[in-house]
Scaffold this motif. Structure first.
Motif, PDB file in Angstrom:
ATOM      1  N   PHE A   1      -2.637   6.902   6.479  1.00  0.00           N
ATOM      2  CA  PHE A   1      -1.763   5.693   6.852  1.00  0.00           C
ATOM      3  C   PHE A   1      -0.708   5.655   5.824  1.00  0.00           C
ATOM      4  O   PHE A   1      -0.929   5.837   4.590  1.00  0.00           O
ATOM      5  CB  PHE A   1      -2.385   4.418   6.825  1.00  0.00           C
ATOM      6  CG  PHE A   1      -3.572   4.248   7.907  1.00  0.00           C
ATOM      7  CD1 PHE A   1      -3.357   3.898   9.139  1.00  0.00           C
ATOM      8  CD2 PHE A   1      -5.026   4.574   7.424  1.00  0.00           C
ATOM      9  CE1 PHE A   1      -4.223   3.815  10.017  1.00  0.00           C
ATOM     10  CE2 PHE A   1      -6.079   4.321   8.278  1.00  0.00           C
ATOM     11  CZ  PHE A   1      -5.747   4.320   9.552  1.00  0.00           C
ATOM     12  N   GLU A   2       0.587   5.680   6.193  1.00  0.00           N
ATOM     13  CA  GLU A   2       1.811   5.106   5.142  1.00  0.00           C
ATOM     14  C   GLU A   2       1.588   3.599   5.302  1.00  0.00           C
ATOM     15  O   GLU A   2       1.644   2.854   6.489  1.00  0.00           O
ATOM     16  CB  GLU A   2       3.011   5.675   5.722  1.00  0.00           C
ATOM     17  CG  GLU A   2       3.035   6.987   5.525  1.00  0.00           C
ATOM     18  CD  GLU A   2       4.283   7.865   5.553  1.00  0.00           C
ATOM     19  OE1 GLU A   2       5.398   6.870   5.901  1.00  0.00           O
ATOM     20  OE2 GLU A   2       4.571   8.873   5.345  1.00  0.00           O
ATOM     21  N   ILE A   3       1.660   3.033   4.116  1.00  0.00           N
ATOM     22  CA  ILE A   3       1.830   1.693   4.199  1.00  0.00           C
ATOM     23  C   ILE A   3       2.969   0.798   3.265  1.00  0.00           C
ATOM     24  O   ILE A   3       3.484   1.665   2.408  1.00  0.00           O
ATOM     25  CB  ILE A   3       0.206   0.813   3.444  1.00  0.00           C
ATOM     26  CG1 ILE A   3       0.281   1.303   2.065  1.00  0.00           C
ATOM     27  CG2 ILE A   3      -0.792   1.440   4.299  1.00  0.00           C
ATOM     28  CD1 ILE A   3      -0.998   0.601   1.419  1.00  0.00           C
ATOM     29  N   PRO A   4       3.327  -0.419   3.483  1.00  0.00           N
ATOM     30  CA  PRO A   4       4.349  -0.817   2.573  1.00  0.00           C
ATOM     31  C   PRO A   4       4.017  -1.225   1.310  1.00  0.00           C
ATOM     32  O   PRO A   4       2.832  -0.925   0.695  1.00  0.00           O
ATOM     33  CB  PRO A   4       4.755  -2.073   3.424  1.00  0.00           C
ATOM     34  CG  PRO A   4       3.445  -2.318   4.210  1.00  0.00           C
ATOM     35  CD  PRO A   4       2.872  -1.159   4.627  1.00  0.00           C
ATOM     36  N   ASP A   5       4.809  -1.565   0.451  1.00  0.00           N
ATOM     37  CA  ASP A   5       4.437  -1.659  -0.972  1.00  0.00           C
ATOM     38  C   ASP A   5       3.954  -2.953  -1.222  1.00  0.00           C
ATOM     39  O   ASP A   5       4.627  -3.979  -1.562  1.00  0.00           O
ATOM     40  CB  ASP A   5       5.911  -1.605  -1.841  1.00  0.00           C
ATOM     41  CG  ASP A   5       5.538  -1.681  -3.332  1.00  0.00           C
ATOM     42  OD1 ASP A   5       4.393  -1.621  -3.439  1.00  0.00           O
ATOM     43  OD2 ASP A   5       6.611  -1.893  -4.242  1.00  0.00           O
ATOM     44  N   GLU A   6       2.811  -3.069  -0.985  1.00  0.00           N
ATOM     45  CA  GLU A   6       1.583  -4.112  -1.275  1.00  0.00           C
ATOM     46  C   GLU A   6       0.423  -3.658  -2.062  1.00  0.00           C
ATOM     47  O   GLU A   6       0.230  -2.456  -1.942  1.00  0.00           O
ATOM     48  CB  GLU A   6       1.413  -4.844   0.064  1.00  0.00           C
ATOM     49  CG  GLU A   6       2.501  -5.489   0.911  1.00  0.00           C
ATOM     50  CD  GLU A   6       1.684  -6.291   2.205  1.00  0.00           C
ATOM     51  OE1 GLU A   6       1.546  -7.241   1.964  1.00  0.00           O
ATOM     52  OE2 GLU A   6       1.565  -5.455   3.100  1.00  0.00           O
ATOM     53  N   PHE A   7      -0.007  -4.424  -2.814  1.00  0.00           N
ATOM     54  CA  PHE A   7      -1.361  -4.186  -3.453  1.00  0.00           C
ATOM     55  C   PHE A   7      -2.505  -4.341  -2.404  1.00  0.00           C
ATOM     56  O   PHE A   7      -2.835  -5.706  -1.959  1.00  0.00           O
ATOM     57  CB  PHE A   7      -1.507  -5.133  -4.802  1.00  0.00           C
ATOM     58  CG  PHE A   7      -2.413  -4.638  -5.628  1.00  0.00           C
ATOM     59  CD1 PHE A   7      -2.145  -3.515  -6.415  1.00  0.00           C
ATOM     60  CD2 PHE A   7      -3.712  -5.006  -5.675  1.00  0.00           C
ATOM     61  CE1 PHE A   7      -3.234  -2.983  -7.419  1.00  0.00           C
ATOM     62  CE2 PHE A   7      -4.942  -4.416  -6.208  1.00  0.00           C
ATOM     63  CZ  PHE A   7      -4.559  -3.319  -7.260  1.00  0.00           C
ATOM     64  N   VAL A   8      -3.075  -3.210  -2.255  1.00  0.00           N
ATOM     65  CA  VAL A   8      -4.288  -3.266  -1.346  1.00  0.00           C
ATOM     66  C   VAL A   8      -5.673  -3.133  -1.696  1.00  0.00           C
ATOM     67  O   VAL A   8      -5.813  -2.378  -3.137  1.00  0.00           O
ATOM     68  CB  VAL A   8      -4.214  -2.431  -0.450  1.00  0.00           C
ATOM     69  CG1 VAL A   8      -2.816  -2.803   0.671  1.00  0.00           C
ATOM     70  CG2 VAL A   8      -3.779  -0.890  -0.904  1.00  0.00           C
ATOM     71  N   VAL A   9      -6.591  -3.694  -1.169  1.00  0.00           N
ATOM     72  CA  VAL A   9      -7.955  -3.466  -1.777  1.00  0.00           C
ATOM     73  C   VAL A   9      -8.996  -3.093  -0.430  1.00  0.00           C
ATOM     74  O   VAL A   9      -8.512  -3.178   0.541  1.00  0.00           O
ATOM     75  CB  VAL A   9      -8.622  -4.819  -2.377  1.00  0.00           C
ATOM     76  CG1 VAL A   9      -7.828  -4.989  -3.621  1.00  0.00           C
ATOM     77  CG2 VAL A   9      -8.480  -5.950  -1.342  1.00  0.00           C
ATOM     78  N   GLY A  10     -10.211  -2.746  -0.756  1.00  0.00           N
ATOM     79  CA  GLY A  10     -10.801  -2.228   0.180  1.00  0.00           C
ATOM     80  C   GLY A  10     -11.092  -0.831   0.312  1.00  0.00           C
ATOM     81  O   GLY A  10     -10.307  -0.115  -0.040  1.00  0.00           O
ATOM     82  N   TYR A  11     -12.263  -0.379   1.101  1.00  0.00           N
ATOM     83  CA  TYR A  11     -12.518   1.101   1.255  1.00  0.00           C
ATOM     84  C   TYR A  11     -12.257   1.811   0.164  1.00  0.00           C
ATOM     85  O   TYR A  11     -11.644   2.693   0.247  1.00  0.00           O
ATOM     86  CB  TYR A  11     -11.425   1.540   2.611  1.00  0.00           C
ATOM     87  CG  TYR A  11     -11.967   2.455   3.484  1.00  0.00           C
ATOM     88  CD1 TYR A  11     -12.654   1.457   4.697  1.00  0.00           C
ATOM     89  CD2 TYR A  11     -12.642   3.587   3.339  1.00  0.00           C
ATOM     90  CE1 TYR A  11     -13.356   2.250   5.690  1.00  0.00           C
ATOM     91  CE2 TYR A  11     -13.350   4.229   4.351  1.00  0.00           C
ATOM     92  CZ  TYR A  11     -13.681   3.554   5.292  1.00  0.00           C
ATOM     93  OH  TYR A  11     -14.420   4.167   6.262  1.00  0.00           O
ATOM     94  N   GLY A  12     -12.839   1.232  -1.038  1.00  0.00           N
ATOM     95  CA  GLY A  12     -12.905   1.970  -2.373  1.00  0.00           C
ATOM     96  C   GLY A  12     -11.762   1.384  -2.993  1.00  0.00           C
ATOM     97  O   GLY A  12     -11.921   1.736  -4.406  1.00  0.00           O
ATOM     98  N   LEU A  13     -10.696   0.896  -2.712  1.00  0.00           N
ATOM     99  CA  LEU A  13      -9.763   0.347  -3.548  1.00  0.00           C
ATOM    100  C   LEU A  13     -10.093  -1.039  -4.305  1.00  0.00           C
ATOM    101  O   LEU A  13     -10.478  -2.003  -3.597  1.00  0.00           O
ATOM    102  CB  LEU A  13      -8.461   0.368  -2.935  1.00  0.00           C
ATOM    103  CG  LEU A  13      -7.658   1.598  -2.605  1.00  0.00           C
ATOM    104  CD1 LEU A  13      -7.240   1.490  -1.233  1.00  0.00           C
ATOM    105  CD2 LEU A  13      -6.793   1.931  -3.451  1.00  0.00           C
ATOM    106  N   ASP A  14      -9.948  -1.185  -5.466  1.00  0.00           N
ATOM    107  CA  ASP A  14     -10.090  -2.224  -6.305  1.00  0.00           C
ATOM    108  C   ASP A  14      -9.130  -3.277  -6.646  1.00  0.00           C
ATOM    109  O   ASP A  14      -7.789  -2.834  -6.959  1.00  0.00           O
ATOM    110  CB  ASP A  14     -11.066  -2.036  -7.339  1.00  0.00           C
ATOM    111  CG  ASP A  14     -10.595  -1.575  -8.650  1.00  0.00           C
ATOM    112  OD1 ASP A  14      -9.502  -0.530  -8.303  1.00  0.00           O
ATOM    113  OD2 ASP A  14     -10.098  -2.149  -9.926  1.00  0.00           O
ATOM    114  N   TYR A  15      -9.277  -4.370  -6.934  1.00  0.00           N
ATOM    115  CA  TYR A  15      -8.466  -5.417  -7.814  1.00  0.00           C
ATOM    116  C   TYR A  15      -9.498  -5.790  -8.793  1.00  0.00           C
ATOM    117  O   TYR A  15     -10.343  -6.608  -8.501  1.00  0.00           O
ATOM    118  CB  TYR A  15      -8.063  -6.401  -6.905  1.00  0.00           C
ATOM    119  CG  TYR A  15      -7.000  -7.599  -7.470  1.00  0.00           C
ATOM    120  CD1 TYR A  15      -5.971  -7.135  -8.579  1.00  0.00           C
ATOM    121  CD2 TYR A  15      -7.213  -8.796  -7.409  1.00  0.00           C
ATOM    122  CE1 TYR A  15      -5.560  -8.109  -9.262  1.00  0.00           C
ATOM    123  CE2 TYR A  15      -6.559  -9.797  -8.047  1.00  0.00           C
ATOM    124  CZ  TYR A  15      -5.563  -9.448  -8.890  1.00  0.00           C
ATOM    125  OH  TYR A  15      -4.826 -10.335  -9.647  1.00  0.00           O
ATOM    126  N   ALA A  16      -9.072  -5.287 -10.070  1.00  0.00           N
ATOM    127  CA  ALA A  16     -10.011  -5.714 -11.189  1.00  0.00           C
ATOM    128  C   ALA A  16     -11.519  -5.334 -10.998  1.00  0.00           C
ATOM    129  O   ALA A  16     -12.338  -6.107 -11.237  1.00  0.00           O
ATOM    130  CB  ALA A  16      -9.736  -7.369 -11.779  1.00  0.00           C
TER     131      ALA A  16
END
Ligand code: IMP
Ligand code: MG
Length: 174
Positions: A144-159
């Motif tokens: 997926f192409e996504i807009p410039d937002e900070f994303v999490v889930g499905y492996g992606l983390d925030y801290a």
């Protein structure tokens, strides 16, 4: 949840798209085998799901990189902090990433891995933020192409949190 997270891609949407990518990859590598390389840790969930949808012979290896930059955006060169177990010579390498942002990580990683003389190298990413690209990277498969937002889930983390969310969500910063 401690942070406010808005669902961007549901579990069903992600799973469906991974099935499509698996079909496409199976067609493209028909008669060959594919060596999946997971960029830890973010690529783990995606790679496991993707591998299950590929019908040509699959092998897998893992590496971990750190950016020489600082903070939240990578500034340039990367260094391998956990290397692959297997050589790449004569293999059809498919790098599996969670997200491409500036493109720096993959730009340098491809350069490093090419020196190991694989038969081919391609890139598969679950998410792409094309607006943020600064380095030149040829992406072969994009979920997926996504807009410039900070994303999490499905492996992606925030801290280091939220990797285990079964969907992709955007962190709502207040
Ligand atoms: P790049 O080198 O700028 O392309 O950065 C890629 C890496 O930054 C990804 O593999 C992620 O680990 C991380 N990253 C970039 N954007 C996000 C995001 O929105 N959420 C979580 N991690 C991100
Ligand atoms: Mg990553």
């Amino acid at each position: 949840m401690e942070d406010n997270i808005r669902i961007l891609l549901t579990e069903e949407e992600v799973d469906q798209r991974i099935r499509e990518l698996g079909e496409q990859i199976s067609e493209d590598y028909a008669g060959e085998s594919v060596h999946l390389i997971c960029v830890l840790k973010g690529g783990v969930f995606f790679m496991c799901e993707l591998a299950k949808r590929i019908t040509v012979p699959v092998s897998m290896d893992f590496l971990s990189v750190s950016s020489y930059g600082n903070g939240t955006s990578s500034s340039g060169a990367v260094k391998i902090i956990k290397d692959l177990d297997e050589p790449l010579e004569d293999k059809n390498v498919l790098i599996v990433e969670d997200i491409i942002d500036s493109g720096n990580t993959l730009h340098y990683l491809v350069e490093i891995l090419y020196k190991r003389q694989p038969k081919s190298i391609r890139i598969c990413t679950l998410l792409d933020k094309p607006d943020r690209r600064v380095a030149d990277v040829k992406v072969d498969y994009t979920g997926f192409e996504i807009p410039d937002e900070f994303v999490v889930g499905y492996g992606l983390d925030y801290a280091q949190k939220y990797r285990n969310l079964p969907f992709v969500g955007a962190v709502v910063f207040e």
